[in-house]
Design a protein around this motif. Structure first.
Motif, short mmCIF file in Angstrom:
data_model
loop_
_atom_site.label_atom_id
_atom_site.label_comp_id
_atom_site.label_asym_id
_atom_site.label_seq_id
_atom_site.Cartn_x
_atom_site.Cartn_y
_atom_site.Cartn_z
N ARG A 278 71.34 67.38 46.27
CA ARG A 278 71.90 66.23 45.44
C ARG A 278 70.67 65.38 44.86
N PRO A 279 70.62 64.86 43.53
CA PRO A 279 69.75 64.47 43.15
C PRO A 279 69.49 62.87 43.51
N ASP A 280 70.38 62.38 44.11
CA ASP A 280 70.33 60.99 44.53
C ASP A 280 70.01 60.95 46.01
N ASN A 281 69.67 61.80 46.61
CA ASN A 281 68.95 61.93 48.14
C ASN A 281 67.64 62.09 48.08
N THR A 308 73.48 66.83 38.42
CA THR A 308 74.71 66.21 38.43
C THR A 308 75.44 66.74 39.99
N VAL A 309 76.22 65.91 40.22
CA VAL A 309 77.11 66.02 41.38
C VAL A 309 78.63 66.45 41.33
N PRO A 310 78.97 67.45 41.42
CA PRO A 310 78.08 68.79 42.06
C PRO A 310 77.39 69.51 40.91
N CYS A 311 76.70 70.66 41.06
CA CYS A 311 75.89 71.42 40.42
C CYS A 311 75.70 72.86 40.95
N SER A 312 75.21 73.69 39.85
CA SER A 312 74.71 75.12 40.30
C SER A 312 73.26 74.91 40.92
N PHE A 313 72.75 75.52 41.76
CA PHE A 313 71.34 75.35 42.46
C PHE A 313 70.97 76.76 43.16
#
Length: 398
Positions: A278-281, A308-313
């Motif tokens: 998650r980019p917000d963590n 984005t949340v969710p996303c591919s990673f």
């Protein structure tokens, strides 16, 4: 930090001696063959200790004592399962174990669509592909109302993906997503998975959060008495899946859990890969904020394909990806120094290089997905290099 290595027992194609040669100081293991909800037999605990000692190391951390679905839903045999979990803690403590990891993810543990995805340089890594996951949910699993859980563009892309899927890809998605805990023989067929999902009907996010708090209220006093630190692993990936809530996905989620059961014995397994999806963590900030309650650390990195949340990673190399690993390790070393000044027995935080890419001879070894020998050795060497630099008397920053 104390450098540890996950070992799945005698079935593991990477041995304890391999771990010792890679630089590990201790082993992280569990009794995966004991059915979830049952008490771990003393003889089996001692047998695992002996197997690890024979390889030249010691059993430092249990990962994990599984929390049953009955406990998470507070249905069926949940009272007996909690009593058994408490007794297992006592038996592990008597054997010398002081750290026990667990998770509270409903039905599925870590979830990936690809277990050996090819990276840019030919290594193999685990990957979560969001459109493929949506295609599985809507068109393969056929979960009722699944399409409504996705934005229109994603549901449309999932339909296109599914229409183009070969039969072997459809089979692989079901196998990969329905797999059980790492190292276990558990797993779900499509019908079994749908049945497990139905068992969560009526359980929303707030209910599941309260069930976690109630569980911790009952097991934490036993952990305190036994001298064991229990530590919750975060959701992986850190967002709702298959219509199920997930409740340990953000800094705020952990803050709530720790405040509700405010005991040092109940803490955090800091997994930089799980939270890092998650980019917000902000992982260095999280490591600093919860430092006093961090009892175990998984260091790995992921590269998000979108913020984005969710996303591919995908699971990147340990010093690549979105997490500032130097800053995380610096925060952990600062906490260890503080603990030493306090005279705490648990001043050395056990860390393991989590997951890893299959490289070189790993590609033919066929080890547990995410747990290769050489890929983890490389990760441990890189992480140990950061630690040594930060602690060096001339260049040290902490």
């Amino acid at each position: 930090m104390r450098h540890t290595w996950r070992w799945f027992g005698p079935v593991d194609k990477v041995t304890v001696r391999d771990a010792a040669q890679a630089g590990a100081q201790g082993i992280v293991s569990a009794l995966h063959h004991i059915p979830t909800g049952e008490v771990w037999p003393v003889a089996e605990i001692e047998k695992r200790h002996a197997e690890i000692r024979e390889g030249g190391l010691v059993w430092d951390v249990v990962e994990s004592v599984p929390v049953s679905e009955d406990i998470k839903t507070r249905k069926g045999e949940w009272r007996a399962h909690i009593a058994n979990w408490q007794e297992t803690l006592r038996r592990l403590s008597a054997s010398g174990i002081r750290t026990v990891c667990y998770n509270f993810m409903p039905v599925l543990d870590w979830t990936r669509t690809d277990l050996r995805w090819e990276t840019r340089h030919g290594a193999r890594a685990m990957r979560f592909d969001l459109p493929d996951f949506a295609a599985f949910d809507i068109h393969i699993l056929k979960r009722p109302e699944a399409a409504a859980d996705y934005p229109e563009w994603l549901a449309d892309e999932a339909a296109r993906r599914f229409a183009a899927m070969a039969d072997d890809r459809i089979t692989a998605l079901g196998r990969n997503i329905g797999a059980g805990l790492p190292g276990s023989a558990d797993g779900y067929s499509l019908d079994e998975l749908l049945e497990k999902l139905r068992s969560y009907q009526g359980i929303d996010r707030e209910t599941l959060r309260q069930n976690l708090v109630d569980f911790l209220s009952e097991v934490t006093p036993v952990a305190e008495e036994a001298g064991i630190n229990i530590c919750a692993h975060g959701d992986d990936p850190p967002w709702p899946l298959l219509g199920l809530p997930r409740i340990l996905s953000t800094e705020a989620d952990y803050a709530h859990m720790l405040a509700q059961v405010d005991s040092r014995a109940s803490g955090v397994t800091l997994c930089t890969g799980s939270l890092g999806a998650r980019p917000d963590n902000d992982l260095p900030s999280i490591a600093t904020r919860f430092a006093d309650r961090i009892h175990f650390v998984h260091l790995r990195n992921v590269t998000r394909e979108t913020d984005t949340v969710p996303c591919s990673f995908f699971e990147d190399e340990h010093l690549e990806g979105g997490t500032d690993m130097v800053a995380v390790i610096a925060a952990l070393l600062a906490e260890e120094a503080r603990r030493r000044e306090e005279g705490r027995a648990d001043h050395a935080i056990p860390m393991r290089p989590d997951h890893g890419q299959d490289i070189l001879d790993d590609l033919a070894r066929g080890a547990q997905p995410g747990y290769p020998a050489i890929g983890r050795l490389k990760g441990l060497a890189e992480l140990r290099g950061i630690e040594r630099t930060l602690l060096h008397h001339r260049y040290g920053l902490v």
